[in-house]
Design an enzyme around this catalytic site. Structure first.
Site, PDB file in Angstrom:
ATOM      1  N   SER A  50       0.831  -1.211   0.000  1.00  0.00           N
ATOM      2  CA  SER A  50       0.000   0.000   0.000  1.00  0.00           C
ATOM      3  C   SER A  50       0.866   1.263   0.000  1.00  0.00           C
ATOM      4  O   SER A  50       0.382   2.336  -0.355  1.00  0.00           O
ATOM      5  CB  SER A  50      -0.967  -0.002   1.195  1.00  0.00           C
ATOM      6  OG  SER A  50      -0.273   0.134   2.414  1.00  0.00           O
ATOM      7  N   HIS A  51       2.135   1.157   0.414  1.00  0.00           N
ATOM      8  CA  HIS A  51       3.020   2.322   0.388  1.00  0.00           C
ATOM      9  C   HIS A  51       4.295   2.034  -0.404  1.00  0.00           C
ATOM     10  O   HIS A  51       5.327   2.648  -0.191  1.00  0.00           O
ATOM     11  CB  HIS A  51       3.313   2.804   1.816  1.00  0.00           C
ATOM     12  CG  HIS A  51       2.097   3.427   2.423  1.00  0.00           C
ATOM     13  ND1 HIS A  51       1.059   2.676   2.914  1.00  0.00           N
ATOM     14  CD2 HIS A  51       1.719   4.712   2.541  1.00  0.00           C
ATOM     15  CE1 HIS A  51       0.095   3.470   3.340  1.00  0.00           C
ATOM     16  NE2 HIS A  51       0.462   4.714   3.123  1.00  0.00           N
ATOM     17  N   GLU A 191      -4.723   0.485   1.501  1.00  0.00           N
ATOM     18  CA  GLU A 191      -5.147  -0.918   1.432  1.00  0.00           C
ATOM     19  C   GLU A 191      -6.548  -1.006   0.812  1.00  0.00           C
ATOM     20  O   GLU A 191      -6.825  -1.892   0.001  1.00  0.00           O
ATOM     21  CB  GLU A 191      -5.137  -1.481   2.862  1.00  0.00           C
ATOM     22  CG  GLU A 191      -5.122  -2.974   2.974  1.00  0.00           C
ATOM     23  CD  GLU A 191      -3.954  -3.621   2.242  1.00  0.00           C
ATOM     24  OE1 GLU A 191      -4.242  -4.503   1.431  1.00  0.00           O
ATOM     25  OE2 GLU A 191      -2.788  -3.231   2.459  1.00  0.00           O
TER      26      GLU A 191
HETATM   27  P1  NDP Z   1      -0.841  -2.861   9.369  1.00  0.00           P
HETATM   28  O1  NDP Z   1      -2.141  -3.036  10.053  1.00  0.00           O
HETATM   29  O2  NDP Z   1      -0.562  -3.658   8.154  1.00  0.00           O
HETATM   30  O3  NDP Z   1       0.340  -3.181  10.397  1.00  0.00           O
HETATM   31  C1  NDP Z   1       1.219  -2.338  10.787  1.00  0.00           C
HETATM   32  C2  NDP Z   1       2.139  -2.783  11.913  1.00  0.00           C
HETATM   33  O4  NDP Z   1       1.684  -3.896  12.684  1.00  0.00           O
HETATM   34  C3  NDP Z   1       3.453  -3.176  11.312  1.00  0.00           C
HETATM   35  O5  NDP Z   1       4.469  -2.718  12.151  1.00  0.00           O
HETATM   36  C4  NDP Z   1       3.337  -4.705  11.289  1.00  0.00           C
HETATM   37  O6  NDP Z   1       4.576  -5.363  11.222  1.00  0.00           O
HETATM   38  C5  NDP Z   1       2.636  -4.970  12.574  1.00  0.00           C
HETATM   39  N1  NDP Z   1       1.939  -6.251  12.584  1.00  0.00           N
HETATM   40  C6  NDP Z   1       1.007  -6.681  11.694  1.00  0.00           C
HETATM   41  N2  NDP Z   1       0.585  -7.920  12.018  1.00  0.00           N
HETATM   42  C7  NDP Z   1       1.265  -8.282  13.127  1.00  0.00           C
HETATM   43  C8  NDP Z   1       1.284  -9.460  13.942  1.00  0.00           C
HETATM   44  N3  NDP Z   1       0.509 -10.500  13.662  1.00  0.00           N
HETATM   45  N4  NDP Z   1       2.101  -9.492  15.009  1.00  0.00           N
HETATM   46  C9  NDP Z   1       2.898  -8.453  15.291  1.00  0.00           C
HETATM   47  N5  NDP Z   1       2.922  -7.308  14.558  1.00  0.00           N
HETATM   48  C10 NDP Z   1       2.121  -7.230  13.495  1.00  0.00           C
HETATM   49  O7  NDP Z   1      -0.640  -1.296   8.987  1.00  0.00           O
HETATM   50  P2  NDP Z   1      -1.649  -0.188   8.507  1.00  0.00           P
HETATM   51  O8  NDP Z   1      -2.469  -0.704   7.383  1.00  0.00           O
HETATM   52  O9  NDP Z   1      -2.364   0.355   9.668  1.00  0.00           O
HETATM   53  O10 NDP Z   1      -0.611   0.926   7.963  1.00  0.00           O
HETATM   54  C11 NDP Z   1       0.238   0.634   6.872  1.00  0.00           C
HETATM   55  C12 NDP Z   1       1.149   1.788   6.572  1.00  0.00           C
HETATM   56  O11 NDP Z   1       0.409   2.905   6.133  1.00  0.00           O
HETATM   57  C13 NDP Z   1       2.003   2.291   7.732  1.00  0.00           C
HETATM   58  O12 NDP Z   1       3.348   2.148   7.348  1.00  0.00           O
HETATM   59  C14 NDP Z   1       1.646   3.770   7.873  1.00  0.00           C
HETATM   60  O13 NDP Z   1       2.723   4.640   8.162  1.00  0.00           O
HETATM   61  C15 NDP Z   1       1.085   4.078   6.511  1.00  0.00           C
HETATM   62  N6  NDP Z   1       0.170   5.210   6.580  1.00  0.00           N
HETATM   63  C16 NDP Z   1       0.604   6.463   6.237  1.00  0.00           C
HETATM   64  C17 NDP Z   1      -0.236   7.539   6.347  1.00  0.00           C
HETATM   65  C18 NDP Z   1       0.212   8.923   6.044  1.00  0.00           C
HETATM   66  O14 NDP Z   1      -0.594   9.840   6.156  1.00  0.00           O
HETATM   67  N7  NDP Z   1       1.427   9.178   5.648  1.00  0.00           N
HETATM   68  C19 NDP Z   1      -1.602   7.381   6.788  1.00  0.00           C
HETATM   69  C20 NDP Z   1      -1.938   6.036   7.158  1.00  0.00           C
HETATM   70  C21 NDP Z   1      -1.081   4.981   7.056  1.00  0.00           C
HETATM   71  P3  NDP Z   1       5.002  -6.042   9.810  1.00  0.00           P
HETATM   72  O15 NDP Z   1       5.212  -4.890   8.859  1.00  0.00           O
HETATM   73  O16 NDP Z   1       6.246  -6.809  10.115  1.00  0.00           O
HETATM   74  O17 NDP Z   1       3.872  -6.926   9.382  1.00  0.00           O
HETATM   75  O1  PYC Z   2      -2.883   4.783   3.344  1.00  0.00           O
HETATM   76  O2  PYC Z   2      -4.140   5.941   4.724  1.00  0.00           O
HETATM   77  C1  PYC Z   2      -3.215   5.843   3.908  1.00  0.00           C
HETATM   78  C2  PYC Z   2      -2.425   7.048   3.612  1.00  0.00           C
HETATM   79  C3  PYC Z   2      -2.790   8.333   3.736  1.00  0.00           C
HETATM   80  C4  PYC Z   2      -1.745   9.098   3.331  1.00  0.00           C
HETATM   81  C5  PYC Z   2      -0.760   8.254   2.991  1.00  0.00           C
HETATM   82  N1  PYC Z   2      -1.190   6.999   3.168  1.00  0.00           N
END
Ligand code: NDP
Ligand code: PYC
Length: 341
Positions: A50-51, A191
């Site tokens: 997703s990123h 996602e």
């Molecule tokens: P996820 O729900 O996929 O999970 C994120 C974290 O949880 C990771 O560190 C992951 O480790 C860990 N994790 C997942 N499953 C397990 C498990 N079973 N046991 C232990 N740890 C676990 O992430 P999101 O979908 O919430 O977010 C994804 C990305 O989106 C992030 O990197 C975030 O920075 C980015 N994002 C950016 C935004 C922005 O505005 N710039 C806004 C929103 C999100 P692992 O990677 O090893 O699986």
């Molecule tokens: O996946 O929610 C997201 C997001 C927002 C800005 C960057 N990633």
């Protein structure tokens, strides 16, 4: 590039070259193109689709719609010994972080703790590359950023919050840092976008349609409201991110960001707060002893078969460094259709 059954196999160097070429083609200045490409390649390398390289489409759109200043020059200053401020000048956040990072590290080592406000940037990236880099430098790190108002508070169905990620990094002797990074929404918006692209339904607890009804239709959630993770707990954390990476640092909330976008469909506009703590600031000469005690906790987690956050990512990284990555064919086609520079 090698065609495989369901995609195109690429080395990481080839992927980096393609990302830079397309970002320059979109109009980004070379230093921005390099910094942005690096985080996309890191995402793809670590299995964070997703990123990952999918974000080329998003970044090109933000440039084309005039949301981002493609040649912004970040300005770093320090209003107090433990504070760093970077004015990103309306550019993407990656270069602003890179320019501020050395001073943040220096100030954290001098003061024991330091905070960096990154202002006036466009942010679409994952936060783990930033906290991981700080933890690799021996610091404990936290990062927060609001996004666009897409997420309803627990108990409501209308967007107020962004997807507002929280990232944490902890340095570990002799191995990769302990890192987690997740959105305070049930899932990152990226996602849901990937589900929409693949025409796949989403779980019912990811969001609401524009009428406030639960739905499995990804497009309806994108037009309606996403949910926070963990009900009221995620909702409160999302509010905290709005406050400490919005008004506290003089930057936008997610509601203000989406208003500033004005329907252009660009990435979030606003700021980011990064906090770095040098364990030696609290512990002095005893730092090694205390960091070793933290290892007992990690062993207790892994010892019962549970995994640490980032363990999947580090394993994916090892595989990608060895074998390269496979880009889904439809995504590869869309990327190749972008202008080259
Ligand atoms: P996820 O729900 O996929 O999970 C994120 C974290 O949880 C990771 O560190 C992951 O480790 C860990 N994790 C997942 N499953 C397990 C498990 N079973 N046991 C232990 N740890 C676990 O992430 P999101 O979908 O919430 O977010 C994804 C990305 O989106 C992030 O990197 C975030 O920075 C980015 N994002 C950016 C935004 C922005 O505005 N710039 C806004 C929103 C999100 P692992 O990677 O090893 O699986
Ligand atoms: O996946 O929610 C997201 C997001 C927002 C800005 C960057 N990633």
């Amino acid at each position: 590039m090698t065609p495989v059954a369901d995609g195109v196999a690429m080395t990481l160097d080839a992927l980096r070259g393609l990302a830079r070429e397309k970002l320059r083609g979109a109009g980004l200045a070379p230093d921005h193109a390099d910094a942005v490409a690096e985080t996309m390649v890191a995402g793809e390398r670590d299995g964070c689709a997703s990123h990952g390289i999918y974000r080329l489409l998003i970044a090109a759109n933000s440039v084309a719609r005039g949301v981002v200043v493609p040649d912004a020059v970040p300005v770093v200053r320090s209003p107090a010994s433990a504070l760093v401020k970077v004015d990103g000048g309306g550019g993407f956040a990656q270069l602003a972080f890179e320019r501020g990072k050395p001073l943040l590290i220096e100030r954290a080592r001098t003061c024991g703790i330091a905070a960096m406000a990154i202002n006036h940037v466009v942010h679409f990236a994952a936060l783990w590359p930033e906290v991981e880099a700080l933890a690799q430098a021996g610091l404990v790190a936290l990062a927060f950023t609001p996004s666009h108002a897409w997420v309803a508070p627990a108990g409501g169905t209308k967007p107020v919050f962004g997807t507002n990620p929280i990232a944490f990094g902890w340095p570990r002797p002799g191995c990769d840092p302990f890192v987690f990074d997740f959105a305070t929404s049930a899932v990152a918006r990226g996602e849901i976008e990937l589900h929409r692209r693949a025409d796949r339904p989403v779980p019912e607890d990811w969001g609401y349609d524009p009428q406030g009804r639960s739905t499995t239709d990804a497009a309806a959630v994108l037009n309606g409201a996403m949910r926070t993770f963990g009900g009221h707990k995620g909702s409160a954390l999302a509010a905290m991110v709005e406050l400490i990476a919005g008004p506290l640092i003089g930057d936008m909330t997610s509601a203000e960001s989406i208003r500033a976008d004005g329907g252009r469909g660009g990435s979030p506009i606003g700021g980011e707060l990064v906090i770095a703590i040098d364990p030696a600031g609290f512990l002095g000469d005893a730092v090694a002893d205390h960091l070793a005690r933290a290892e007992a906790m990690f062993a207790a987690i892994e010892g019962q078969g549970a995994r640490l956050p980032s363990a999947r990512r580090y394993a994916a990284r090892a595989e990608s460094l060895r074998d390269g990555v496979v880009i889904p064919r439809a995504l590869h086609d869309d990327i190749m259709a972008l202008r080259s520079g």
